[in-house]
Scaffold this active site. Sequence first.
Site, mmCIF file in Angstrom:
data_model
loop_
_atom_site.group_PDB
_atom_site.id
_atom_site.type_symbol
_atom_site.label_atom_id
_atom_site.label_comp_id
_atom_site.label_asym_id
_atom_site.label_seq_id
_atom_site.Cartn_x
_atom_site.Cartn_y
_atom_site.Cartn_z
ATOM 1 C CB SER A 35 -0.933 0.009 1.212
ATOM 2 O OG SER A 35 -0.177 0.051 2.411
ATOM 3 C CG HIS A 168 -40.880 22.960 -11.173
ATOM 4 N ND1 HIS A 168 -41.051 21.705 -10.648
ATOM 5 C CD2 HIS A 168 -41.567 23.801 -10.355
ATOM 6 C CE1 HIS A 168 -41.830 21.775 -9.578
ATOM 7 N NE2 HIS A 168 -42.157 23.038 -9.366
ATOM 8 C CB SER A 289 -13.965 22.843 -29.233
ATOM 9 O OG SER A 289 -13.956 21.831 -30.230
ATOM 10 C CE LYS A 295 -18.486 23.859 -28.071
ATOM 11 N NZ LYS A 295 -19.857 23.702 -27.606
ATOM 12 C CG ASN A 297 -16.771 24.230 -24.569
ATOM 13 O OD1 ASN A 297 -17.744 24.777 -25.099
ATOM 14 N ND2 ASN A 297 -16.056 23.291 -25.162
ATOM 15 C CD GLU A 302 -19.165 21.082 -19.547
ATOM 16 O OE1 GLU A 302 -18.723 20.006 -20.014
ATOM 17 O OE2 GLU A 302 -19.310 22.101 -20.223
ATOM 18 C CE1 TYR A 329 -6.132 -2.196 10.065
ATOM 19 C CE2 TYR A 329 -5.381 -4.465 9.962
ATOM 20 C CZ TYR A 329 -5.479 -3.209 9.396
ATOM 21 O OH TYR A 329 -4.933 -2.978 8.166
ATOM 22 C CD GLN A 334 -2.877 -2.126 3.088
ATOM 23 O OE1 GLN A 334 -2.166 -2.277 4.068
ATOM 24 N NE2 GLN A 334 -2.668 -2.765 1.952
ATOM 25 C CE LYS A 337 -3.994 3.762 5.085
ATOM 26 N NZ LYS A 337 -4.906 2.660 5.480
HETATM 27 N N1 ARG Z 1 -1.285 -0.637 6.140
HETATM 28 C C1 ARG Z 1 -2.191 -1.063 7.162
HETATM 29 C C2 ARG Z 1 -3.517 -0.330 7.003
HETATM 30 O O1 ARG Z 1 -3.533 0.717 6.493
HETATM 31 C C3 ARG Z 1 -1.634 -0.749 8.516
HETATM 32 C C4 ARG Z 1 -2.125 -1.638 9.575
HETATM 33 C C5 ARG Z 1 -1.590 -3.016 9.356
HETATM 34 N N2 ARG Z 1 -1.962 -3.877 10.412
HETATM 35 C C6 ARG Z 1 -1.929 -5.208 10.304
HETATM 36 N N3 ARG Z 1 -2.288 -5.878 11.332
HETATM 37 N N4 ARG Z 1 -1.543 -5.789 9.208
HETATM 38 O O2 ARG Z 1 -4.550 -0.812 7.401
#
Ligand code: ARG
Length: 472
Positions: A35, A168, A289, A295, A297, A302, A329, A334, A337
């Site tokens: 990630s 309307h 355009s 044009k 725009n 938009e 958790y 994850q 993000k």
């Molecule tokens: N990259 C993980 C997340 O954003 C961090 C937490 C990871 N925790 C775990 N027990 N693998 O969720």
Amino acid sequence: MKKTKRAPAARKPRPVSRAALSGEADPRLVRMSVSIQDDAALHSQDIRGSQAHVAMLAAQGIVPPAVARKIRRGLDQVRREFAQGAIRHDPRLEDVHTHAERRLGELVGRAAGYLHAGRSRNDQVALDERLFIVESCDRAAQALAGMMRSLLGQARRHEKTLLPGYTHLQRAQPVSLAHHLLAHVEMLGRDRERFGEVRRRAAISPLGSGALAGTTLKLDRERVARDLGLDGVTRNSLDAVADRDSAIELCFACALCAVHLSRLGEEIVLWTTREFGFMELDDSFATGSSLMPQKKNSDVAELARGRAGTAIGDLVALLAIVKSLPLAYNRDMQEDKRPLLGAPRMLVETLDALSGAVETARFQPERMRAALEGGESLATDAAEWLVERGVPFREAHEAVGKAAAFASSAGRPLSGLPVAVWRRFHPRFDGGVLRCFDPERSLARRDLPGGPAPRRVAAELRRWEKLLGRER
Ligand code: ARG
């Protein structure tokens, strides 16, 4: 600036989280679980949290002060390297937390191993996100203030510009352009408040919750919170690492604000057409355009409209990710993000651009005035004229409705009907009703709190200007 030191190519770092596992992770698992490409954006929050944590560990006698100092200085360097994009992403290190810790180890050696005492990536990421949410709320509130100032500036210039208000998308009753623009300011004002409320609930520290069930180490949670400028600590360790409410609330605040901007965007799209001709964007905020040379725009409006779709998608994605997750958790989280990091950035960008477009736009008062011609938008005033003379409203509504239908079929303006014709529709009509067809007079008479009367609008303008002026 000193060149970044790299780990020797031959040394393959073993991921910190595989202590009990044999061998290496399958590359397919690695590709799926990495990630860093997304959460590197949280590096500054992550490092702030780590520095507060280690300072507390030292104060509590858990880590020698000299080691803590070394770690803090090392983390400063890691932050610089992240900011310069000098941290090499290694998929096997998964996320921003492990990348930071690993790089710290390269910089300060064994001392780095003291940092993670009493902490898990679970409470660490929860903290990073809360710090990010607090900052995002502040940035959104600031961008909103800019957008509101642009609208206020135009409203100030157009207190006397009249146009039909629409329901309307049909001409309904005259309002001033200032009153219309202040309607958008109201919406955005609520958004600003909302970001403040999201911020307040986000600004507490989950550190000390550990993986889910706390720690035997004698941490000082309040000290860490104070150090980070947060207002307190979470009250249940399981909830603290499982909770993504603030992320969802931030995405909701972004989505609703984006929806508000889509409504403004839609009006700009309509108003800048030849058909309406109420508004012209400055060339610096207009687009052309690739094919049609003539044009001009309003892509900015938009995009504001379209981006509401993305913002709603971010909110729905977050809700769906958290739905049905057992405590505490889970790695599903994850996946939060991209929506969490994307939504506020996109909103601020949209606010900034749209704010510039509104600030530099020219409105066309004559075109707006022309849309009031004929007096149809003052039919309600004529009905209320009868009500003031004791006629039941339904009867008055009917009489004026018939007059309007007659005028329309005769191809005459409603405001041009002579008294004799008005009388055919109700015996109480006299010459006085003709005075209803003065838009300025009509506006001045719609003088209730929240109404479009110029003195009410002027007071609202002053109120908003004062409010936003104070916060400059
Ligand atoms: N990259 C993980 C997340 O954003 C961090 C937490 C990871 N925790 C775990 N027990 N693998 O969720």
